[in-house]
Design a protein around this motif. Sequence first.
Motif, short mmCIF file in Angstrom:
data_model
loop_
_atom_site.label_atom_id
_atom_site.label_comp_id
_atom_site.label_asym_id
_atom_site.label_seq_id
_atom_site.Cartn_x
_atom_site.Cartn_y
_atom_site.Cartn_z
N TYR A 154 0.80 -1.23 0.00
CA TYR A 154 0.00 0.00 0.00
C TYR A 154 0.83 1.28 0.00
CZ TYR A 154 0.78 0.10 5.09
OH TYR A 154 1.34 0.13 6.34
N ALA A 155 1.91 1.35 0.77
CA ALA A 155 2.69 2.58 0.86
C ALA A 155 3.57 2.79 -0.37
CB ALA A 155 3.56 2.57 2.12
N GLU A 156 3.87 1.70 -1.10
CA GLU A 156 4.76 1.79 -2.25
C GLU A 156 4.01 1.95 -3.56
OE1 GLU A 156 7.47 -1.54 -2.17
OE2 GLU A 156 7.68 -1.39 0.01
N HIS A 157 2.71 1.67 -3.55
CA HIS A 157 1.93 1.72 -4.78
C HIS A 157 2.01 3.10 -5.43
CE1 HIS A 157 -1.25 0.75 -7.61
NE2 HIS A 157 -1.87 1.85 -7.25
N ASP A 158 1.80 4.14 -4.66
CA ASP A 158 1.86 5.50 -5.20
C ASP A 158 3.29 5.94 -5.47
OD1 ASP A 158 -0.94 6.22 -5.30
OD2 ASP A 158 -0.91 6.25 -3.12
N LEU A 159 4.24 5.38 -4.73
CA LEU A 159 5.65 5.71 -4.95
C LEU A 159 6.07 5.37 -6.37
CD1 LEU A 159 8.51 6.49 -3.85
CD2 LEU A 159 8.79 4.06 -3.34
N HIS A 160 5.62 4.22 -6.86
CA HIS A 160 6.01 3.81 -8.22
C HIS A 160 5.51 4.80 -9.27
CE1 HIS A 160 7.86 0.12 -6.97
NE2 HIS A 160 6.78 -0.24 -6.30
N LYS A 161 4.32 5.34 -9.05
CA LYS A 161 3.81 6.35 -9.98
C LYS A 161 4.66 7.61 -9.92
CE LYS A 161 -0.10 9.45 -10.75
NZ LYS A 161 0.21 9.57 -12.19
N VAL A 162 5.01 8.05 -8.71
CA VAL A 162 5.82 9.25 -8.54
C VAL A 162 7.19 9.09 -9.20
CG1 VAL A 162 6.99 10.72 -6.86
CG2 VAL A 162 4.65 9.96 -6.43
N VAL A 163 7.83 7.95 -8.96
CA VAL A 163 9.15 7.70 -9.55
C VAL A 163 9.06 7.69 -11.07
CG1 VAL A 163 11.00 6.00 -9.77
CG2 VAL A 163 10.00 6.46 -7.53
N HIS A 164 8.03 7.03 -11.59
CA HIS A 164 7.83 6.98 -13.04
C HIS A 164 7.58 8.38 -13.60
CE1 HIS A 164 6.96 4.99 -16.82
NE2 HIS A 164 5.83 5.67 -16.92
N ASP A 165 6.80 9.19 -12.90
CA ASP A 165 6.53 10.56 -13.34
C ASP A 165 7.78 11.43 -13.32
OD1 ASP A 165 3.91 9.88 -13.72
OD2 ASP A 165 3.16 10.83 -11.89
N LEU A 166 8.73 11.07 -12.47
CA LEU A 166 10.01 11.80 -12.41
C LEU A 166 10.99 11.33 -13.48
CD1 LEU A 166 10.59 11.98 -8.53
CD2 LEU A 166 9.97 13.86 -10.07
N LYS A 167 10.49 10.49 -14.39
CA LYS A 167 11.28 9.99 -15.53
C LYS A 167 12.41 9.07 -15.08
CE LYS A 167 8.71 12.67 -18.04
NZ LYS A 167 7.54 12.10 -18.78
N LYS A 168 12.15 8.32 -14.02
CA LYS A 168 13.12 7.34 -13.54
C LYS A 168 12.49 5.95 -13.60
CE LYS A 168 15.33 10.73 -10.52
NZ LYS A 168 16.57 10.82 -11.33
N LYS A 169 13.32 4.93 -13.51
CA LYS A 169 12.83 3.57 -13.60
C LYS A 169 12.19 3.14 -12.28
CE LYS A 169 14.27 2.77 -17.79
NZ LYS A 169 13.29 2.59 -18.89
N SER A 170 11.00 2.59 -12.37
CA SER A 170 10.30 2.08 -11.20
C SER A 170 9.97 0.61 -11.47
CB SER A 170 9.02 2.88 -10.96
OG SER A 170 8.31 2.37 -9.87
N ILE A 171 10.68 -0.27 -10.78
CA ILE A 171 10.61 -1.71 -11.07
C ILE A 171 10.13 -2.48 -9.85
CG2 ILE A 171 11.97 -3.74 -11.73
CD1 ILE A 171 13.91 -1.76 -13.11
N VAL A 172 9.29 -3.47 -10.10
CA VAL A 172 8.85 -4.38 -9.03
C VAL A 172 9.27 -5.79 -9.40
CG1 VAL A 172 6.90 -5.44 -7.85
CG2 VAL A 172 6.90 -2.98 -8.27
N MET A 173 10.09 -6.41 -8.54
CA MET A 173 10.41 -7.83 -8.69
C MET A 173 9.36 -8.58 -7.88
SD MET A 173 14.58 -7.57 -8.28
CE MET A 173 14.85 -9.33 -8.48
N HIS A 174 8.22 -8.84 -8.51
CA HIS A 174 7.04 -9.34 -7.81
C HIS A 174 7.24 -10.78 -7.36
CE1 HIS A 174 2.89 -9.13 -6.59
NE2 HIS A 174 2.55 -10.16 -7.34
N LYS A 175 7.47 -10.96 -6.05
CA LYS A 175 7.83 -12.28 -5.54
C LYS A 175 6.62 -13.17 -5.24
CE LYS A 175 8.30 -10.63 -0.76
NZ LYS A 175 7.34 -11.53 -0.12
N GLU A 176 5.42 -12.60 -5.22
CA GLU A 176 4.22 -13.42 -4.93
C GLU A 176 3.71 -14.01 -6.24
OE1 GLU A 176 4.10 -13.48 -1.87
OE2 GLU A 176 4.88 -11.56 -1.19
N SER A 177 4.48 -14.93 -6.82
CA SER A 177 4.18 -15.37 -8.18
C SER A 177 3.94 -16.87 -8.32
CB SER A 177 5.34 -14.99 -9.12
OG SER A 177 5.51 -13.59 -9.17
N VAL A 178 3.96 -17.61 -7.23
CA VAL A 178 3.73 -19.05 -7.30
C VAL A 178 2.58 -19.39 -6.36
CG1 VAL A 178 4.71 -21.34 -6.98
CG2 VAL A 178 6.16 -19.47 -7.81
#
Length: 320
Positions: A154-178
């Motif tokens: 929840y706290a990082e969800h909006d962070l990724h949008k902000v980082v992306h809007d700042l023209k920087k890479k915002s990456i999630v290594m989504h570990k909940e995948s199995v």
Amino acid sequence: MKITPVKSKKYIYILLHNISSLLIIIFLKYNLFYFCSLILRFNLKKIKKIKCNDKKKKIIVLPKSGGYDDLLASFCNSTSINKIEFYILPRILLKKIYHFYLMESAYGDYLTLQKDDETIKKREIYREALKKILTHIDQGWKFDGVIGFNVFYYAEHDLHKVVHDLKKKSIVMHKESVVTETEYKYKYDTLYKKNEKFKGSKISVYSNSEKELLVDTGIAKPEQIFVNGCARLDLAFSYQKKLPHKNLILYYMIECYRSMPGGNSFVNWSNLKSKTESFLINYAKNNSKVNVIFKGKVGVHDRSELPKNLPSNCKFYKIN
């Protein structure tokens, strides 16, 4: 009680986090975003386990057990030249900023979709604060991106949008995948419908099924998702070549309160936890040649949950 250097370092680490958290709240109260950026900058620690051959980029990492291990495994065994430096930023500090603006609003992992007008307004203020803080950091300590380990924190969800809007890479290594077939159906029919679209740059997942799930539920676009497998599995498979220690019991401690992801009600497992641990302790007392390891989870379990006078063949470890 004798305090070892390791314990002393741990206490100092906790103290600095508590002071940093307090100062962030004070600075936010007076809109002193520059000073908030200094606090975050102070807490950035380089990941020394990942060697950088030729520094070109700096990435901020929001550590989480499992995902962080994937990151280490991805680079530590690599023979190629690494031109990226990684710096850990404690996730608790980001949560402090989030809770300052949304303390009275609904929040929770896997609950990023909010329809309440007041909550939406507060989240916009939260994003603006993050943007100002990150801009100040970038002005004095230029960074190139951020890595997280779950699309739905929840706290990082909006962070990724902000980082992306700042023209920087915002990456999630989504570990909940199995997941099992039942969990997959639950995710598809219920869980992911409680969440907004991913607003960052890219997502890496372990499996094709998780990619399909994220695409089919509208969380992300196909071009945003890469299937990379699980980097730390190589280490896990290597253990197959080693014989386990004889007379050893490894117990992964039970969490007292746990719910399904995205659920609002928690199940109390305290009774099962207590009975299991009592049985293991008594078993250790009556079987001195058997070693019992109580493995706790960082941020969840603590040594104080167990009796002070454990049998000598019982050990408690809290490892990511």
